[in-house]
Enzyme design. Structure first.
Site, PDB file in Angstrom:
ATOM      1  N   ASP A   1      40.457 -17.370 -18.954  1.00 38.73           N
ATOM      2  CA  ASP A   1      39.300 -16.884 -19.685  1.00 38.73           C
ATOM      3  C   ASP A   1      39.630 -15.654 -20.520  1.00 38.73           C
ATOM      4  OD1 ASP A   1      35.950 -15.779 -18.625  1.00 38.73           O
ATOM      5  OD2 ASP A   1      36.907 -15.969 -20.592  1.00 38.73           O
TER       6      ASP A   1
ATOM      7  N   ASP B   1      36.700 -16.494 -27.053  1.00 36.08           N
ATOM      8  CA  ASP B   1      36.370 -16.542 -25.635  1.00 36.08           C
ATOM      9  C   ASP B   1      36.567 -17.933 -25.056  1.00 36.08           C
ATOM     10  OD1 ASP B   1      33.210 -16.064 -23.830  1.00 36.08           O
ATOM     11  OD2 ASP B   1      35.287 -16.322 -23.157  1.00 36.08           O
TER      12      ASP B   1
HETATM   13  O1  LIG Z   1      31.124 -13.456 -17.648  1.00 39.61           O
HETATM   14  C1  LIG Z   1      32.308 -13.372 -17.451  1.00 39.61           C
HETATM   15  C2  LIG Z   1      32.908 -13.365 -16.061  1.00 39.61           C
HETATM   16  C3  LIG Z   1      32.522 -12.126 -15.342  1.00 39.61           C
HETATM   17  C4  LIG Z   1      33.095 -10.902 -15.698  1.00 39.61           C
HETATM   18  C5  LIG Z   1      32.720  -9.770 -14.968  1.00 39.61           C
HETATM   19  C6  LIG Z   1      31.793  -9.865 -13.951  1.00 39.61           C
HETATM   20  C7  LIG Z   1      31.205 -11.092 -13.655  1.00 39.61           C
HETATM   21  C8  LIG Z   1      31.557 -12.226 -14.355  1.00 39.61           C
HETATM   22  N1  LIG Z   1      33.223 -13.302 -18.438  1.00 39.61           N
HETATM   23  N2  LIG Z   1      32.890 -13.585 -19.736  1.00 39.61           N
HETATM   24  C9  LIG Z   1      33.384 -14.641 -20.405  1.00 39.61           C
HETATM   25  N3  LIG Z   1      32.917 -14.627 -21.641  1.00 39.61           N
HETATM   26  C10 LIG Z   1      32.102 -13.551 -21.778  1.00 39.61           C
HETATM   27  C11 LIG Z   1      31.360 -13.093 -22.884  1.00 39.61           C
HETATM   28  C12 LIG Z   1      30.595 -11.951 -22.729  1.00 39.61           C
HETATM   29  C13 LIG Z   1      30.564 -11.276 -21.513  1.00 39.61           C
HETATM   30  C14 LIG Z   1      31.313 -11.708 -20.403  1.00 39.61           C
HETATM   31  C15 LIG Z   1      32.065 -12.868 -20.569  1.00 39.61           C
END
Ligand SMILES: O=C(Cc1ccccc1)Nn1cnc2ccccc21
Length: 328
Positions: A217, A32
């Protein structure tokens, strides 16, 4: 040293899971670039929160407890986990950190319990946002980078088949043409960069705006852009609409999806239309879009939907960080 590891897509390419050896155990972790903690399911968790995942054995000989250290993390989608901290040897495809902080979970949210393919996360954002207290710990990449042939890692994410991450080298067989590098702003702890104009479909330039600051990401499944770009895209998808019940744009699964070209570092990267059909909604033969608005998140995310269209190089060889993209 270098490392090479397979990145296996979960269903609907929701996340990419890679085998990691911790001590004598192999766990399968979600790599991640949007977070900075290496945390794992562990024997310290209540069995009610475990559904087949492999648990890190905190009693193993090589695991050294870091007394007094704890962690608690919550992600933008509302999921989270917390626990205590050990040090152990961590090997990712041959790249080995002899004493890496391994954050053993004592509790995880239901999203992780039900994600049966993942035994935890391996954060690859910057260590400045590591969530261990009282002292933040370094990410796997930061722990090993000085021992790598080159201080970089790459991501080649694929649909319906394994991709790969490399540590310490660029795999020239993974891309075509040249790599376009652009500066990274890591002030928020992410691999942040600036994206330029966009064009919907292969036609001439029909973009009126620019995308602006964004993060790369791998831990986010979809692509979240500013409203103007998203509305411009779906205006070209017949039958599409915003569904408040589904929480995003949906369209008939039979819809023809245009490509989206995004300019980064002066180069146009084409995301094929097929990348934007994420998954069936489960009702009325409609499908959920892989492109959604960033309004609920607060920043623009180039997640797996975009990263599947490129070869990405996360590069610290120049002193200040930079990110590279190449067509594949
Ligand atoms: O948290 C986020 C961004 C996100 C996605 C969808 C809605 C709002 C925000 N991604 N993420 C990046 N690493 C993660 C790990 C676990 C869960 C989500 C994760």
């Amino acid at each position: 040293q270098t490392g090479t590891v397979a990145a296996n897509p979960e269903q609907y390419d929701q996340a990419y899971i890679c085998p990691v050896t911790i001590g004598s155990q192999t766990l399968h972790l979600d790599f991640d670039t949007g977070s900075s903690d290496l945390w794992v399911f562990s024997n310290l968790m209540p069995s009610s929160e475990v559904d087949g995942q492999t648990e890190f054995n905190t009693n193993s000989a090589g695991a050294t407890k870091k007394d007094g250290y704890t962690w608690s993390i919550s992600y933008g989608d509302g999921s989270g986990a917390s626990g205590v901290v050990y040090a152990d040897t961590v090997n990712v495809g041959g790249a080995t950190a002899t004493s890496q902080a391994v954050e053993a979970a004592t509790s995880v949210s239901s999203e992780f319990t039900s994600d049966t393919g993942s035994d935890g996360l391996l954060g690859l954002a910057f260590s400045s946002i590591n969530q261990v207290k009282p002292t933040p710990q370094t990410t796997f990449f930061d722990t090993v980078k000085s021992s790598l042939e080159a201080e970089l890692f790459t991501a080649d994410l694929q649909s319906n088949g394994p991709g790969s991450y490399t540590f310490g080298y660029i795999d020239s067989s993974k891309y075509t043409g040249s790599i376009t590098y652009t500066a990274v702003d890591n002030s928020q702890g992410f691999w942040g960069f600036t994206a330029g104009g966009y064009t919907v479909g292969g036609g001439g330039s029909n973009s009126t705006g620019t995308i602006g600051s964004a993060i790369a990401d791998t831990g986010t499944s979809l692509m979240y852009l500013p409203t103007a770009a998203v509305q411009s895209y779906y205006s070209q998808v017949s039958g599409s609409s915003y569904s408040s019940s589904q929480g995003g744009y949906i369209f008939p699964c039979s819809a023809s999806l245009p490509s989206l070209t995004v300019s980064i570092g002066g180069h146009g990267f084409v995301v094929p239309g097929s990348n934007f059909n994420y998954s069936p909604t489960g009702s009325g033969n409609t499908c959920f879009g892989g492109l959604q608005e960033n309004t609920g998140i607060g920043f623009t995310i180039f997640g797996d939907v975009f990263l599947r269209a490129v070869y990405a190089i996360f590069d610290e060889t120049q002193g200040s960080p930079r990110i590279g993209f190449a067509a594949q």
